[in-house]
Motif scaffolding. Structure first.
Motif: not given
Ligand SMILES: Cc1ncc(COP(=O)(O)O)c(C=O)c1O
Length: 334
Positions: A10, A18-19, A253, A256, A260, A319, A321
């Motif tokens: 990562h 990250p998108y 985005r 988001d 995060q 992300t 994850e």
């Protein structure tokens, strides 16, 4: 990073989104391939006009360039001949190189905790100052300057010294007190605003940025800049990115990312780390002498972070994850 590396690692080291690129933007780039034999519009006319409309400023005040890093170098060069450029330290690690490449000398002013020390920066401005660089929010510490303190600072800088406000991360800010540097131009025409399509818009590979500055400074900069930048694919994708359907998706985005970010900061604090508030798409860990070892251990755990040796580690919000994986690593590192 290659596709194979991406499976294993990562990469949270470069403050990228990250998108994946939005389909509408990929389509513009694919269509642009049919015209690769043609030179790009040297003055980026359509993008300049589109930005002027989007921002509510005169087209004569807009300068498009090869990413905000290239544009910053171009501006610092064109603001000569005074020899010195005042900026914060810690701040964007690219500033000293940009300043040196533009034939000027950095005057680094230590941050106060994680924030620009605006008093000390105003005191550092002299007859030798070519311009001041303000990074808001600041890379790598993530702190943001508020409206009143920035306005007060501008009141202390002579009107003929350009103050460049680098807003590379402005789309990720949630603090309502965050100033739009474009508004500050009304009372302080020496404010020059620099922004990029690399971060929130997710077009880092295409190298497109823009500045809003007094029209006479645009004219002067046009005389010194590199020719034919940005390329046509970058110009077309950036213009498409201003359309409402794209900006709505990008705003979602960014929201988001902010969510995060809050989760990362809370998780790091729970794990006993010091993690200052951040208004950008990264968080700062002031790890001091442990920074290099932390970075190496993170890499062994499959996560790339940015190390500022002896100072700290900057971790891009990834992300869900990737963030989980980083938090699990950070917990194991206390
Ligand atoms: C504060 C700041 N300014 C400018 C840049 C340069 O971005 P770009 O040249 O991709 O627009 C960066 C990149 O990380 C940055 O952090």
């Amino acid at each position: 990073m290659t596709a194979v590396d991406a499976d294993r690692l990562h990469d949270l080291s470069m403050n990228e989104t990250p998108y994946p690129p939005l389909p509408a933007l990929r389509q513009v780039v694919a269509e642009g391939a049919a015209l690769l034999n043609r030179y790009p519009d040297r003055l980026a006319g359509a993008l300049t006009a589109g930005l002027a409309r989007h921002l509510g400023v005169a087209p004569e005040a807009v300068l498009v360039g090869p990413g905000s890093a290239g544009l910053l170098q171009h501006l610092v060069q064109s603001f000569g001949p005074a020899p010195e450029v005042v900026h914060a330290a810690l701040s964007f690690e690219g500033y000293p190189l940009i300043v040196a490449n533009a034939g000027a000398k950095s005057v680094p002013v230590p941050v106060d905790g994680y924030r620009h020390d605006l008093r000390a920066m105003a005191d550092a401005v002299t007859d030798a100052t070519r311009c001041v660089l303000i990074c808001n929010p600041n890379n790598p510490t993530g702190s943001a300057l508020g409206r009143a303190e920035l306005a007060e600072f501008l009141g202390r800088v002579p009107a003929d010294v350009p103050v460049v406000v680098d807003e590379a991360y402005r789309h990720f800010v949630t603090d309502p007190d965050f100033p739009d540097a474009l508004d500050l131009r009304r009372d302080h025409p020496n404010v020059c605003v620099v922004r990029t399509f690399s971060k929130a818009y997710g077009l880092a590979a295409l190298r497109v940025g823009y500045a809003v500055l007094p029209p006479d400074r645009v004219m002067a900069a046009r005389m010194t800049g590199m020719m034919f930048f940005p390329n046509s694919l970058g110009q077309a994708a950036a213009l498409r990115a201003l359309d409402p359907d794209v900006t709505e998706e990008l705003s979602r985005r960014c929201a988001d990312v902010a969510e995060q970010r809050a989760r990362l900061v809370a998780g790091l604090r729970d794990a006993g780390h010091t993690a200052p508030d951040s208004e950008a798409n990264f968080v700062w860990l002031p790890l001091g002498e442990d920074s290099a070892a932390f970075t190496a251990d993170a890499k062994a755990a499959g996560i790339l972070v940015a190390c500022l040796d002896g100072r700290g580690v900057r971790v891009t919000v990834g992300t869900a994850e990737a963030n989980d994986r980083f938090l699990a690593f950070a917990r194991s590192r206390r």
